[in-house]
Write an enzyme that holds these catalytic residues in place. Structure first.
Site, PDB file in Angstrom:
ATOM      1  N   SER A 151       0.599  -1.235  -0.022  1.00 29.80           N
ATOM      2  CA  SER A 151       0.000   0.283   0.070  1.00 29.80           C
ATOM      3  C   SER A 151       0.935   1.392   0.086  1.00 29.80           C
ATOM      4  CB  SER A 151      -1.144  -0.077   0.979  1.00 29.80           C
ATOM      5  OG  SER A 151      -1.920   0.851   0.944  1.00 29.80           O
ATOM      6  N   ASP A 246      -9.268  -4.331  -4.592  1.00 25.82           N
ATOM      7  CA  ASP A 246      -8.259  -3.710  -3.903  1.00 25.82           C
ATOM      8  C   ASP A 246      -9.223  -2.262  -4.836  1.00 25.82           C
ATOM      9  OD1 ASP A 246      -6.863  -1.868  -2.913  1.00 25.82           O
ATOM     10  OD2 ASP A 246      -5.532  -3.017  -3.353  1.00 25.82           O
ATOM     11  N   HIS A 276      -7.823  -5.085  -0.641  1.00 23.53           N
ATOM     12  CA  HIS A 276      -6.417  -4.873  -0.256  1.00 23.53           C
ATOM     13  C   HIS A 276      -6.337  -5.049   1.097  1.00 23.53           C
ATOM     14  CE1 HIS A 276      -3.868  -1.294  -0.256  1.00 23.53           C
ATOM     15  NE2 HIS A 276      -4.290  -1.046   1.212  1.00 23.53           N
TER      16      HIS A 276
END
Length: 304
Positions: A151, A246, A276
């Site tokens: 991320s 995601d 995610h």
């Protein structure tokens, strides 16, 4: 290189995690940064399994930045790891087991970096810390040096790779970008398709960005969001990981495509049934271990 990144049928174990998240009202955008950090720590304690043993785990100072080193015996190379959390939340502890799993699976030394968080330390503080820690690791340890992160940590990995290239300093031999947040406000299908209901939501993404960058000018900086870079040539080989459910899926896939288009060696894995952050859900999602093995294999093949 053709990049395929789509949704498959969602994993039943992931569905169960999403039901729990809904029950506990896991949301970042309606919290203060302090509350959001506490919430992520609590979620991590629930979703991660018992810590994996690594031969040596120790605290270090990487050019003044706190770091935690996970060192298997006779590790031949180093991966500098940047945790996710939208540049606002996350810590060495929230990603402790993921780093343990990565070190155990790959046999590589993992240096997890406790970079400064926003909004107290907005852009470019995190990039400065990530770059400084990578320089430290590159000089401290023998063998090749890679960067990796999930991320926001994937964003930092891409930014460090760009910065090292632009400064003419060959610090990075491989970059692992795990569902990276490399775009600012570009419209993308996955952002609309997965806007709500899949752990990371569109409102959270904009909240994180607003905490990280203080002005629209900073938001257009490619070291903040690397998909805005005009030139991706001469960057280290990359392995890009995306997840079907995601909102960041399409920007990760587009970054992989752009890297390949500019002549960078790229591999890409899309986990179509995942959301995610699935790598931090190993207590409930068996596929998290497959994801760790995937990034471990890619890093080891490139660095050893």
């Amino acid at each position: 290189m053709e990049i395929q990144a789509e949704r498959g049928e969602i994993d039943p174990q992931v569905e169960a995690v999403l039901e729990m998240a809904e029950e506990f009202d896991v949301s970042f955008s309606d919290q203060t940064p302090e509350e959001a950090r506490e919430m992520l720590e609590a979620v991590t304690n629930l979703s991660t399994a018992d810590p994996v043993e690594v031969d040596d785990v120790r605290e270090e100072e990487a050019n003044g930045v706190p770091a935690r080193v996970y060192e298997p015996e006779d590790a031949p190379a180093t991966v500098v790891f940047f945790h996710g959390g939208g540049f606002v939340v996350g810590s060495l502890d929230t990603h402790d087991n993921l780093c343990r799993l990565l070190a155990d699976s790959s046999g590589l030394r993992v240096v997890s970096v406790d970079y400064r968080l926003a909004p107290e330390n907005p852009f470019p503080a995190a990039v400065e810390d990530a770059y400084g820690a990578t320089r430290w690791a590159s000089s401290e340890y023998d063998g090749a040096t890679g960067v990796a992160g999930d991320s926001a940590g994937g964003t930092l990995s891409a930014a460090v790779s760009l910065l090292a290239r632009d400064r003419g300093i060959p610090l990075v031999d491989h970059q692992t970008l795990i569902y990276p947040a490399v775009a600012y406000d570009q419209p993308m299908e996955s952002r609309a398709q997965n806007a709500t209901g899949y752990f990371l939501e569109a409102a959270d993404m904009m909240w994180f960005a607003s905490q990280y960058v203080e002005s629209d000018i900073h938001a257009r900086n490619p070291y903040a969001f690397p998909l805005q870079a005009c030139d991706l040539t001469d960057l280290p080989p990359a392995h890009v990981v995306t997840a079907g459910y995601d909102p960041l899926r399409d920007e990760g896939a587009e970054y992989a495509r752009r890297l390949s288009e500019d002549g960078v060696e790229v591999t890409h894995t899309n986990h179509g049934a995942m959301v995610h952050g699935f790598l931090n859900m190993e207590a409930f999602v068996d596929h998290a271990y497959d994801g760790v093995d995937d990034i471990s294999e890619a890093a080891r093949e490139s660095l050893v």
